[in-house]
Enzyme design. Structure first.
Site, mmCIF file in Angstrom:
data_model
loop_
_atom_site.group_PDB
_atom_site.id
_atom_site.type_symbol
_atom_site.label_atom_id
_atom_site.label_comp_id
_atom_site.label_asym_id
_atom_site.label_seq_id
_atom_site.Cartn_x
_atom_site.Cartn_y
_atom_site.Cartn_z
ATOM 1 N N CYS A 138 -16.860 11.719 32.579
ATOM 2 C CA CYS A 138 -17.279 11.789 31.156
ATOM 3 C C CYS A 138 -16.501 12.128 30.235
ATOM 4 C CB CYS A 138 -18.833 12.593 30.895
ATOM 5 S SG CYS A 138 -18.383 14.372 31.533
ATOM 6 N N ARG A 148 2.392 -22.202 22.364
ATOM 7 C CA ARG A 148 2.337 -20.921 22.932
ATOM 8 C C ARG A 148 0.829 -20.726 22.848
ATOM 9 N NH1 ARG A 148 5.418 -17.031 18.824
ATOM 10 N NH2 ARG A 148 4.144 -17.564 17.232
ATOM 11 N N SER A 204 -19.290 14.792 38.128
ATOM 12 C CA SER A 204 -18.792 14.085 36.893
ATOM 13 C C SER A 204 -17.516 14.682 36.363
ATOM 14 C CB SER A 204 -19.908 14.139 35.758
ATOM 15 O OG SER A 204 -19.555 13.374 34.520
ATOM 16 N N HIS A 210 3.501 -13.412 8.141
ATOM 17 C CA HIS A 210 3.731 -12.423 9.119
ATOM 18 C C HIS A 210 2.414 -11.515 8.926
ATOM 19 C CE1 HIS A 210 5.401 -8.352 9.800
ATOM 20 N NE2 HIS A 210 5.940 -9.027 10.739
ATOM 21 N N MET A 260 12.889 -10.514 16.123
ATOM 22 C CA MET A 260 14.215 -10.748 16.675
ATOM 23 C C MET A 260 14.719 -11.799 15.891
ATOM 24 S SD MET A 260 14.327 -10.325 20.570
ATOM 25 C CE MET A 260 12.581 -11.158 21.156
ATOM 26 N N LYS A 309 8.714 -18.786 25.106
ATOM 27 C CA LYS A 309 9.123 -19.947 24.202
ATOM 28 C C LYS A 309 9.897 -20.977 25.335
ATOM 29 C CE LYS A 309 11.395 -20.915 20.126
ATOM 30 N NZ LYS A 309 10.456 -20.568 18.837
ATOM 31 N N GLY A 336 8.764 -12.594 14.704
ATOM 32 C CA GLY A 336 9.511 -12.171 13.727
ATOM 33 C C GLY A 336 10.409 -10.864 13.911
ATOM 34 N N ARG A 350 17.418 -19.386 18.829
ATOM 35 C CA ARG A 350 16.228 -18.719 18.872
ATOM 36 C C ARG A 350 16.024 -17.784 19.907
ATOM 37 N NH1 ARG A 350 12.621 -21.516 15.053
ATOM 38 N NH2 ARG A 350 13.624 -23.616 14.769
ATOM 39 N N TYR A 365 -20.106 5.268 37.787
ATOM 40 C CA TYR A 365 -20.333 4.782 36.525
ATOM 41 C C TYR A 365 -19.335 5.531 35.561
ATOM 42 C CZ TYR A 365 -22.237 9.773 35.841
ATOM 43 O OH TYR A 365 -22.174 11.143 35.720
HETATM 44 C C1 PEP Z 1 -14.374 17.203 29.531
HETATM 45 O O1 PEP Z 1 -13.731 18.205 29.763
HETATM 46 O O2 PEP Z 1 -13.851 15.860 29.939
HETATM 47 C C2 PEP Z 1 -15.612 17.081 28.937
HETATM 48 C C3 PEP Z 1 -16.160 15.874 29.030
HETATM 49 O O3 PEP Z 1 -16.054 18.063 28.382
HETATM 50 P P1 PEP Z 1 -15.696 18.745 27.066
HETATM 51 O O4 PEP Z 1 -15.092 17.643 26.319
HETATM 52 O O5 PEP Z 1 -17.033 18.817 26.170
HETATM 53 O O6 PEP Z 1 -14.932 20.015 27.129
#
Ligand code: PEP
Ligand code: MG
Length: 934
Positions: free
Chosen positions: A867, A367, A800, A485, A111, A27, A109, A100, A887
């Protein structure tokens, strides 16, 4: 030179500017910019900012101030007095100020604020004179000061807030009593005499309740206000808000002391809030609300219905009210001009507060405006087209998690058409939501923690309700406008929200509400909200996914994101249906197909039975027989998924089930299994018992299953490869990647690889193919696997990272039971985040870095992905980009989020490279410049 703690702004000048947010708060920095920047120099009431460093000092030094502060405040106050031609505490021509808060990031809101500071029994006479004898106005300002000051400074900041009714509540009740006795509804119906009496009574209440008199000395009032703002930084609700928003506690707040201007000086005065574009849908149209003869808090409190500033800002409640444009065209034009200047200057949508005092317009605040996800995407792409911003900026304008709102379910239009709403309010937060009605924030928290979906129904919300609001599916309030709010907070979170729903009346016992049409909804009963239209329905209506394919701004943003990201985005999907959704969202492959998931859900009865039979088999022959029966099901599933993916990579993880989970519990299922295996029930029970493990997560799962029962691995690999071969032979594309789970040594990988090689040869021979495209790789989800990455990569063609298990085994925290102690860890700041949601970059991240480096050193070009659940968490995606993964893989609905997060990581790299390039040049230039002579 003494350290500067106070920054002045006003009269076309300012000590600070917009870049000084860390020191002056958002502010303060914006006030300085608006007041002093040559391109703006807007009419900002003069004032000064006490820096955030003073807040830090205050907490580090037992709530005291640096010694230079008092002098600097005095000087700044004198500057204001000079500009305004008024004096603080002057009996004839008094200056009044507001005090303020203003943190680096807005905490709406959360503070405290004190207005009208400087008023007392003497100066009020001067104020009456200044306003041409407007006694009513002066006493109204005075009673507001006494209420705010006693509540904020004398009670809350002093830490003597009672459990029951505080001073503000007592004063509120008294005021209501006065109105009732007079037979009026609105504060504006009270005259000067009423207000004078209220002032006398309030002062008595202060003394009686708080044991001290309201301070008459303006300087004491000023310092009390400053202290209260600092104290409120560590108030319960501010701490709670910071926890949710991840705002560091160390930042502290600044304090802004500014000349009061009054929107309540009569019918030629007004106050309002506006956005330079519509924050609800992103439309490039000035959007706002204002109230004649009112103070700013009246707009936010929602006690009066604000009027629209122009045609575009009208809603069902305000349709008939006079717009600012109609009421005062000249002032509207002026304000609209400021809007254009501000947007051009800041290159972003601005949230503006303004006040009109006796026909003169003042800008009180600007802002960057909060907006929901849909609006953020629309504004980013619009501004890019308007050439207001460039592509990298457009990408950075949308927080990846905001995209969730575009993926939000809507009420199924068919279900909505078949019923009619029981009430209508203002659409403050889009999307559909359903839940059981609860009427207090505490109940919302309690119910949600039991796993219930709830909708919080309140007259209006206050910052105390934040926790309950956060845990609710949606919020419904009977009062308040689009800038109340509830609306602001819900919009910030992208939550479905309806405000100002005056069609409903909440019962006094807070256990039900009644609509104008006569419907009664009791606590715990289901309601459904259409936050896009502001409609409330009884019962639980079906929700439906949104149509993103035809959402142009979304598609534009995603296209742009794809230009800037380096990471590929895959999905974790185990059914052709999920796979198809993920492709629509832009998935470029499957990063994790959990084979065991084909045994859950729809149509899985037969394969599940066969899997159980296989698990309960004792001899190799028995198992082979069961596997042979299972084979066609597995092959069919693999083929269908690879077909949908049409040549995109599909990483299939071999079975990884904790075995005992698949043992049936029901008597008839056990009997069926016994018959099929030709054993009696006692034998079956014995076999089931032998599968029970003390610690199944660390037990006979993943690759270990394939080591003891190679025929299980063989069947799966054969099913995958035959499915791929059939597709290839039919002229289609298949790109499987076979992934071995829960490995910790290359010897495990080699053991299974021998099976893979044999089956590959056999399938190629059987199908008359020379070779099949397929990769053989492993999950890295045991810390030892990361440490052994060099040898693992000798056999594995890809890694992975299974960060769910890697986090579980790295921390030694059970992924299923962390809920019992995580809240304490977060509260005590032992952990900053839930490590199962956001990668712990210091520890688990180090294992990942090490694994990638060693793996790639051993195998050039080793393909690496993730993953675990973290693959869809924006912060973790940025980490994956930084460590050079190929990835990330996440659930289908997170694919767009990961695409954007990956693009932002790419943009951050570009910006860093630009800065790095600039630096040496700047250094060179500096070196060339002759040193200034002193
Ligand atoms: C993991 O362990 O990150 C995974 C992808 O396998 P799961 O969640 O099936 O154990
Ligand atoms: Mg795992």
């Amino acid at each position: 030179m003494a350290k500067k703690y106070v920054y002045f702004f006003g009269g076309g000048k300012a000590d600070g500017n917009e870049s000084m947010k860390n020191l002056l708060g958002g502010k303060g920095a914006n006030l300085a910019e608006m007041a002093g920047h040559p391109a703006l120099r807007l009419p900002v009431p003069p004032g000064f900012t006490v820096t955030t460093e003073v807040c830090t000092y205050y907490y580090d030094h037992k709530r005291t101030y640096p010694k230079e502060l008092a002098g600097q405040v005095k000087t700044a106050l004198a500057q204001i007095e000079k500009l305004m031609g008024k004096k603080f505490g002057d009996p004839k021509n008094p200056l009044l100020v507001s005090v303020r808060s203003g943190a680096r990031r807005s905490m709406p809101g959360m503070m405290e604020t004190v207005l009208n500071v400087g008023l007392n029994e003497t100066t009020i006479k001067g104020l009456i004179q200044q306003t041409g004898g407007n006694e009513r106005f002066a006493y109204d300002a005075y009673r507001r000061l006494i209420m705010m000051y006693s509540d904020v400074v004398m009670e809350k900041a002093a830490g003597i807030e009672p459990k029951g009714k505080g001073i503000r509540k007592l004063m509120d009740e008294y005021l209501e009593g006065v109105k009732k006795a007079k037979g009026v509804e609105s504060d504006t119906d009270l005259d000067a005499d009423d207000l004078k009496k209220i002032v006398v009574e309030y002062k008595k209440m202060v003394k009686a309740t708080l044991g001290k008199a309201f301070p008459e000395d303006p300087m004491e009032q000023l310092w009390g206000g400053v202290g209260a703002v600092f104290a409120s930084w560590n108030g319960k609700r501010a701490i709670e808000y910071r926890r949710i928003e991840k705002i560091p506690h160390e930042w502290g707040t600044a304090v802004n002391v500014q000349t009061m201007v009054f929107g309540n000086m009569g019918d030629d005065s007004a106050t309002g809030v506006a956005f330079s574009r519509n924050p609800g849908n992103g439309e490039n149209r000035f959007y706002g609300e204002y109230l004649v003869n009112a103070q700013g808090e009246d707009v936010v409190a929602g006690t009066r219905t604000p009027a629209p500033i122009n045609e575009w800002s009208k809603n069902d409640h305000s349709r008939k009210l006079k717009t600012l444009e109609e009421w005062h065209p000249e002032l509207y034009r002026q304000l609209d001009g400021y809007r254009t200047r501000l947007e051009k200057h800041y290159k972003d949508m601005q949230d503006i507060e303004f006040t009109i005092e006796k026909g003169k317009l003042f800008m009180l605040q600007c802002r960057v405006g909060k907006r929901n996800g849909a609006a953020a995407v629309a504004m980013a792409t619009d501004m890019l087209r308007e050439k207001l911003i460039d592509a990298p900026t457009a990408l950075m304008r949308v927080a990846p998690n905001q995209l969730f709102e575009l993926l939000l379910p809507m009420i199924d239009p068919k279900a909505e058409l078949a019923t009619s709403p029981i009430a209508k309010g203002l659409p403050a937060g889009p999307g559909g939501a359903r839940g059981r009605a609860v009427f207090t924030s505490a109940d919302a928290v309690k119910w949600a923690e039991k796993g219930e979906k709830v909708i919080l129904v309140r007259e209006e919300t206050s910052p105390e309700d934040v926790d309950g609001m956060h845990k609710s599916q949606a919020i419904l309030t009977s009062k308040g406008g689009m800038t109340s709010h509830a609306a602001l907070v819900a919009r910030g979170w992208g939550k479905c929200c309806i405000v100002g729903c005056s069609d409903i009346e909440i019962a006094d016992d807070h256990k039900s509400f009644k609509t104008k049409k006569g419907n009664v909804v009791k606590e715990g009963e289901w309601i459904t909200l259409n936050g896009t239209k502001g409609l409330v329905y009884e019962g639980s209506l079906t929700l439906k996914d949104v149509d993103l394919e035809h959402n142009k701004p979304f598609q534009e943003l995603m296209k742009l994101a794809d230009k800037f990201r380096k990471l590929n985005i895959r999905t974790n999907a185990d059914t052709p249906k999920d796979t198809a959704i993920a492709i629509k969202f832009g998935a470029e492959g499957i990063g994790l197909f959990r084979t065991e998931h084909m045994f859950y859900g729809e149509g899985s009865d037969k394969p599940l039975f066969l899997l159980r039979k296989m698990i309960m088999s004792k001899s190799v022959e028995e198992r082979r027989k069961a596997l042979d029966e299972l084979f066609p099901f597995v092959k069919k599933d693999m083929k269908a998924t690879m077909e949908v993916m049409a040549g995109r990579p599909v990483t299939i993880r071999l079975l990884d089930p904790p075995l005992h989970e698949f043992v049936p519990h029901s008597e008839d299922k056990l009997k069926e299994l016994a018959v099929s295996l030709k054993v009696d029930m006692a034998e079956l029970a014995k076999r089931a018992d032998s599968l029970r493990e003390n610690n199944p997560m660390l037990g006979h799962r993943g690759v270990r299953l394939g080591v003891t029962y190679p025929e299980i691995t063989e069947m799966q690999i054969r099913a995958i490869l035959e499915a791929a071969a059939e597709l290839v032979k039919a002229g289609k594309k298949a790109n499987p990647e076979i992934m071995i789970p829960v490995t910790c040594a290359v010897t495990e990988l080699d053991d299974q690889k021998a099976i893979y090689d044999t089956v590959m040869k056999e399938v190629c021979a059987k199908c008359g193919l020379r070779k099949l495209p397929c990769l053989y790789g492993t999950m890295i989800e045991i810390p030892r696997a990361a440490l052994m990455a060099a040898s693992m990569a000798g056999t594995a063609e890809f890694f992975s990272f299974g960060t769910n298990d890697l986090t579980q085994m790295g921390f030694g925290f059970s992924r299923d039971d962390i809920g019992s102690f995580l809240p304490d860890y977060l509260e005590k700041k032992i952990l900053v985040d839930d490590p199962f949601q956001t990668i712990d970059q210091d520890g688990i991240g180090e294992l990942i870095r090490f694994g990638i480096d060693r793996g790639r050193a051993a195998r050039k070009g080793l393909k690496v992905g993730i993953c675990g659940e973290h693959g869809g968490d924006p912060e973790s995606v940025v980490f994956c980009h930084k460590v050079g993964m190929n990835y990330v893989s996440c659930s289908p609905f997170r694919v767009p989020i990961a695409r954007l997060a990956a693009a932002q990581a790419g943009v951050a790299d570009l910006l860093a490279a630009k800065t790095a390039k600039k630096k040496p040049a700047a250094k060179k230039a500096a070196a060339k410049k002759p040193a200034k002579k002193k």
